[in-house]
Design an enzyme around this catalytic site. Structure first.
Site, PDB file in Angstrom:
ATOM      1  CB  SER A  51      31.501 -43.079  45.402  1.00 13.69           C
ATOM      2  OG  SER A  51      31.088 -41.941  44.697  1.00 13.69           O
ATOM      3  CG  ASP A  93      26.534 -37.451  48.724  1.00 10.77           C
ATOM      4  OD1 ASP A  93      27.153 -36.576  48.088  1.00 10.77           O
ATOM      5  OD2 ASP A  93      26.752 -38.668  48.592  1.00 10.77           O
ATOM      6  CG  HIS A 125      30.425 -38.498  48.255  1.00 11.65           C
ATOM      7  ND1 HIS A 125      29.336 -39.132  47.682  1.00 11.65           N
ATOM      8  CD2 HIS A 125      31.515 -38.966  47.592  1.00 11.65           C
ATOM      9  CE1 HIS A 125      29.752 -39.932  46.723  1.00 11.65           C
ATOM     10  NE2 HIS A 125      31.066 -39.856  46.648  1.00 11.65           N
TER      11      HIS A 125
HETATM   12  N1  TYC Z   1      31.714 -40.875  42.055  1.00  3.86           N
HETATM   13  C1  TYC Z   1      32.790 -40.164  42.748  1.00  3.86           C
HETATM   14  C2  TYC Z   1      33.533 -41.177  43.569  1.00  3.86           C
HETATM   15  O1  TYC Z   1      33.580 -42.316  43.217  1.00  3.86           O
HETATM   16  C3  TYC Z   1      32.307 -39.040  43.599  1.00  3.86           C
HETATM   17  C4  TYC Z   1      31.658 -37.943  42.827  1.00  3.86           C
HETATM   18  C5  TYC Z   1      30.297 -37.904  42.697  1.00  3.86           C
HETATM   19  C6  TYC Z   1      32.426 -36.949  42.282  1.00  3.86           C
HETATM   20  C7  TYC Z   1      29.706 -36.865  42.000  1.00  3.86           C
HETATM   21  C8  TYC Z   1      31.860 -35.904  41.592  1.00  3.86           C
HETATM   22  O2  TYC Z   1      29.953 -34.841  40.764  1.00  3.86           O
HETATM   23  C9  TYC Z   1      30.507 -35.868  41.453  1.00  3.86           C
HETATM   24  N2  TYC Z   1      34.179 -40.792  44.660  1.00  3.86           N
END
Ligand code: TYC
Length: 285
Positions: A127, A232, A260
């Site tokens: 992420s 996801d 995710h």
């Molecule tokens: N990028 C976040 C992470 O590093 C995860 C995430 C993605 C949170 C999208 C909110 O709307 C979102 N875990």
């Protein structure tokens, strides 16, 4: 019946204790000053292929990578987990989110690995940690062996911004989702830092193309595996396809049931995929 339950519980407790003991005996924890900040890391394994784990937003070694630290092959790999500045045990400082926060993390993690004595290493980034990995790989082609990213994005669209805003208020999250982060930061600091993260990543939506690191993708020279959970809900699937298109020679592996956190939900499948990719073509003689 009661006896049976008690015995079951006792067995579970024993298994947990054994797992904890083996974890503690093989993982070493350390701190290293890098770029003026005291960074926390954990290290395990004795393999010649060095790998660093890059956590997601507000994430850290403890919340994000237990199954990888525990189960990635310790003879093949030396695995380092790090807590980026302002996250987990790399506090103080308090975390802030200037527009260059991903670049700053990329520089920190590369400098940490070099200071720890690694000449060349692979990146496993989840992420936000994947975004950091993309930048680190693009800017340091001579240092990065291979890279795996999952749940990551090179730009922020209006759709992404809407998703960020929908999860900004952590009091609307389930207690189960909040618990691991609240344990690390305390409820107040977590709520404030998460909101700051939403605003921080939201900044990119207001610059042309929502550009986080689009222009850097063609500079990535290392073999790259992109993994994506097809279910996801946070990172729409246009993102892995965009990465696939712009990272030379990259591959995409989709996990149909994955959301995710594919590496935590399906650790065996994930670890095997990553180990096979990392070891492919390496000369182990
Ligand atoms: N990028 C976040 C992470 O590093 C995860 C995430 C993605 C949170 C999208 C909110 O709307 C979102 N875990």
């Amino acid at each position: 019946m009661e006896m049976f339950l008690c015995r079951g519980r006792l067995l579970n407790l024993r298994r947990t204790m054994a797992a904890l003991q083996s974890y503690c005996s093989t993982v070493t924890c350390g701190r290293q000053t890098v770029n003026g900040v005291d960074l926390y890391y954990e290290k395990t394994g004795t393999g010649k292929h060095a790998v660093v784990l890059l956590p997601g937003a507000l994430g850290n070694t403890k919340t994000d990578f237990q199954p990888q630290l525990k189960s990635l092959n310790k003879e093949l790999f030396t695995v380092v987990g790090w807590d980026p500045r302002g996250y987990g045990q790399s506090r103080p400082p308090d975390r802030d989110f200037p527009l260059n926060f991903f670049e700053r993390d990329a520089r920190d993690v590369v400098d940490l690995m070099r200071t720890l004595g690694f000449v060349k290493f692979s990146l496993l980034g989840w992420s936000d940690g994947g975004i950091t990995a993309l930048i680190a790989a693009a800017k340091n082609p001579g240092l990065i062996n291979k890279m795996v990213v999952w749940g990551s994005n090179a730009f922020v669209s209006q759709e992404d911004l809407d998703i960020y805003n929908s999860v900004c208020d952590v009091s609307k999250w389930s207690a189960r989702m909040r618990a691991p982060m609240e344990e690390v930061y305390g409820a107040d600091v977590f709520a404030k830092t998460w909101e700051a993260w939403v605003n921080g990543i939201g900044q990119f939506a207001h610059i042309p193309k929502g550009n986080i690191c689009i222009d850097l993708l063609p500079l990535i020279k290392c073999p790259t595996l992109i993994i994506h959970g097809e279910k996801d809900p946070m990172v729409p699937s246009c993102h892995p396809y965009f990465l696939l298109k712009h990272i030379q020679g990259s591959r995409l592996h989709l996990m149909p049931e994955g959301k995710h956190n594919v590496h935590l939900r399906f650790p065996e499948e994930f670890n095997k995929l990553v180990e096979d990719f990392l070891e492919e073509g390496q000369n182990n003689k």
